[in-house]
Design a protein around this motif. Sequence first.
Motif, short mmCIF file in Angstrom:
data_model
loop_
_atom_site.label_atom_id
_atom_site.label_comp_id
_atom_site.label_asym_id
_atom_site.label_seq_id
_atom_site.Cartn_x
_atom_site.Cartn_y
_atom_site.Cartn_z
N PHE A 180 11.67 -4.00 -5.44
CA PHE A 180 10.42 -4.06 -4.68
C PHE A 180 9.30 -3.59 -5.61
O PHE A 180 9.40 -2.53 -6.23
CB PHE A 180 10.47 -3.15 -3.45
CG PHE A 180 11.09 -3.78 -2.24
CD1 PHE A 180 10.61 -4.96 -1.72
CD2 PHE A 180 12.16 -3.15 -1.59
CE1 PHE A 180 11.18 -5.54 -0.60
CE2 PHE A 180 12.73 -3.72 -0.47
CZ PHE A 180 12.24 -4.92 0.03
N LEU A 181 8.24 -4.36 -5.67
CA LEU A 181 7.16 -4.04 -6.59
C LEU A 181 6.26 -2.90 -6.11
O LEU A 181 5.82 -2.08 -6.90
CB LEU A 181 6.26 -5.27 -6.81
CG LEU A 181 6.74 -6.34 -7.77
CD1 LEU A 181 5.69 -7.45 -7.84
CD2 LEU A 181 7.00 -5.77 -9.16
N ASP A 182 5.97 -2.88 -4.82
CA ASP A 182 4.80 -2.11 -4.40
C ASP A 182 5.05 -1.18 -3.22
O ASP A 182 4.21 -1.05 -2.34
CB ASP A 182 3.65 -3.06 -4.08
CG ASP A 182 4.09 -4.29 -3.28
OD1 ASP A 182 5.16 -4.24 -2.64
OD2 ASP A 182 3.36 -5.29 -3.31
N ASP A 183 6.20 -0.51 -3.22
CA ASP A 183 6.38 0.56 -2.25
C ASP A 183 5.30 1.63 -2.45
O ASP A 183 4.83 2.26 -1.51
CB ASP A 183 7.77 1.19 -2.39
CG ASP A 183 8.85 0.30 -1.80
OD1 ASP A 183 8.52 -0.59 -0.99
OD2 ASP A 183 10.03 0.47 -2.16
N GLU A 184 4.94 1.83 -3.71
CA GLU A 184 3.82 2.70 -4.06
C GLU A 184 2.67 1.81 -4.52
O GLU A 184 2.79 1.10 -5.52
CB GLU A 184 4.23 3.66 -5.17
CG GLU A 184 3.16 4.68 -5.52
CD GLU A 184 3.57 5.62 -6.66
OE1 GLU A 184 2.66 6.17 -7.32
OE2 GLU A 184 4.79 5.77 -6.89
N ARG A 185 1.56 1.87 -3.79
CA ARG A 185 0.48 0.91 -4.02
C ARG A 185 -0.55 1.41 -5.04
O ARG A 185 -1.71 1.65 -4.71
CB ARG A 185 -0.22 0.57 -2.70
CG ARG A 185 0.68 -0.09 -1.69
CD ARG A 185 -0.13 -0.58 -0.50
NE ARG A 185 0.65 -0.62 0.70
CZ ARG A 185 0.17 -0.95 1.89
NH1 ARG A 185 -1.11 -1.25 2.03
NH2 ARG A 185 0.96 -0.98 2.95
N THR A 186 -0.09 1.57 -6.25
CA THR A 186 -1.02 1.86 -7.35
C THR A 186 -0.70 0.89 -8.48
O THR A 186 0.46 0.44 -8.63
CB THR A 186 -0.89 3.29 -7.87
OG1 THR A 186 0.40 3.45 -8.52
CG2 THR A 186 -1.04 4.31 -6.76
N ALA A 187 -1.70 0.57 -9.28
CA ALA A 187 -1.49 -0.38 -10.38
C ALA A 187 -0.43 0.14 -11.35
O ALA A 187 0.39 -0.63 -11.86
CB ALA A 187 -2.81 -0.62 -11.10
N GLU A 188 -0.45 1.45 -11.60
CA GLU A 188 0.51 2.03 -12.54
C GLU A 188 1.94 1.89 -12.01
O GLU A 188 2.85 1.50 -12.76
CB GLU A 188 0.18 3.51 -12.77
CG GLU A 188 -1.14 3.77 -13.47
CD GLU A 188 -2.35 3.59 -12.55
OE1 GLU A 188 -3.47 3.43 -13.09
OE2 GLU A 188 -2.18 3.61 -11.31
N ALA A 189 2.14 2.21 -10.75
CA ALA A 189 3.49 2.13 -10.17
C ALA A 189 3.98 0.69 -10.11
O ALA A 189 5.15 0.41 -10.39
CB ALA A 189 3.49 2.75 -8.77
N ILE A 190 3.11 -0.23 -9.74
CA ILE A 190 3.50 -1.64 -9.64
C ILE A 190 3.84 -2.20 -11.02
O ILE A 190 4.82 -2.94 -11.19
CB ILE A 190 2.38 -2.45 -8.96
CG1 ILE A 190 2.24 -2.00 -7.50
CG2 ILE A 190 2.67 -3.95 -9.03
CD1 ILE A 190 0.95 -2.45 -6.84
N THR A 191 3.06 -1.82 -12.02
CA THR A 191 3.35 -2.24 -13.39
C THR A 191 4.70 -1.71 -13.84
O THR A 191 5.49 -2.42 -14.49
CB THR A 191 2.24 -1.78 -14.35
OG1 THR A 191 0.99 -2.31 -13.91
CG2 THR A 191 2.51 -2.25 -15.77
#
Length: 260
Positions: A180-191
């Motif tokens: 899952f890409l975006d459980d945490e919705r920050t650019a750093e976490a998704i990257t």
Amino acid sequence: MRFLTLLLLTLSITGAAHAAPAENSGKPSKAYLSLIIDDLGQNPQRDSRTLALPGPVTLAIMPDTPHATEFARQAHRAGKTVMLHMPMDPATGPYAWHPELPLPELESRLNAALLKVPYAAGINNHMGSRMTAEPVAMTWLMAELQRRHLFFVDSRTSAKTVAAAEAQRIGLASVSRDVFLDDERTAEAITRQLQTAIKIARKYGSAVVIGHPYPVTLDVLERELPNLKAQGVEWIDLRSMIGERGNQASAAHGKNGIYR
């Protein structure tokens, strides 16, 4: 006698040639990635942004959204793979599946949801941590999808899911989510999550990624997806991924290719 000797020698060489790749099978020769974006049909601007991503993104559309049917048609015209993002408990709403519902009601809700999302080639579960752990319902669903020639993606929202295992048992075309890409919705976490998927693809040969049409997720994908090839990863459509995996479980979801 000489002919027999030559024949045996030929067979020996052929057998050695076929056996050779097994010695080098430690690292996969290809690294494939497939991307699914869930929860579509709610916001035309975000839907359009998702549709414009530069590659074979699979679009999972929720039936109980205001733009579901219109966007499914638009996505189909654009040549994208459309999926029904089927609400399952603890999801709510008129299409949602719940463990206490009888099979005829589950069937009725599935039929209605598929009418709302035309051109769906398969389904994946929206939420569903309770529902995908229900053996009777999942057994019925996998058989029904096979009858309709639809594939299934187990979003794996629960460690207790039996959905993928049942799909594998009956030979239904299916695959499971790895990241899952975006459980945490920050650019750093998704990257970071996207890089995790790339590492999985390089190590095991493939990775199935699910994200959502959050603006920050789309920002990252628009920036990073064009760089996949330079990182040695090939972005393929979901049908190709199902064929590539051959209904085998990844190391994270099973042992010796068999889903737990």
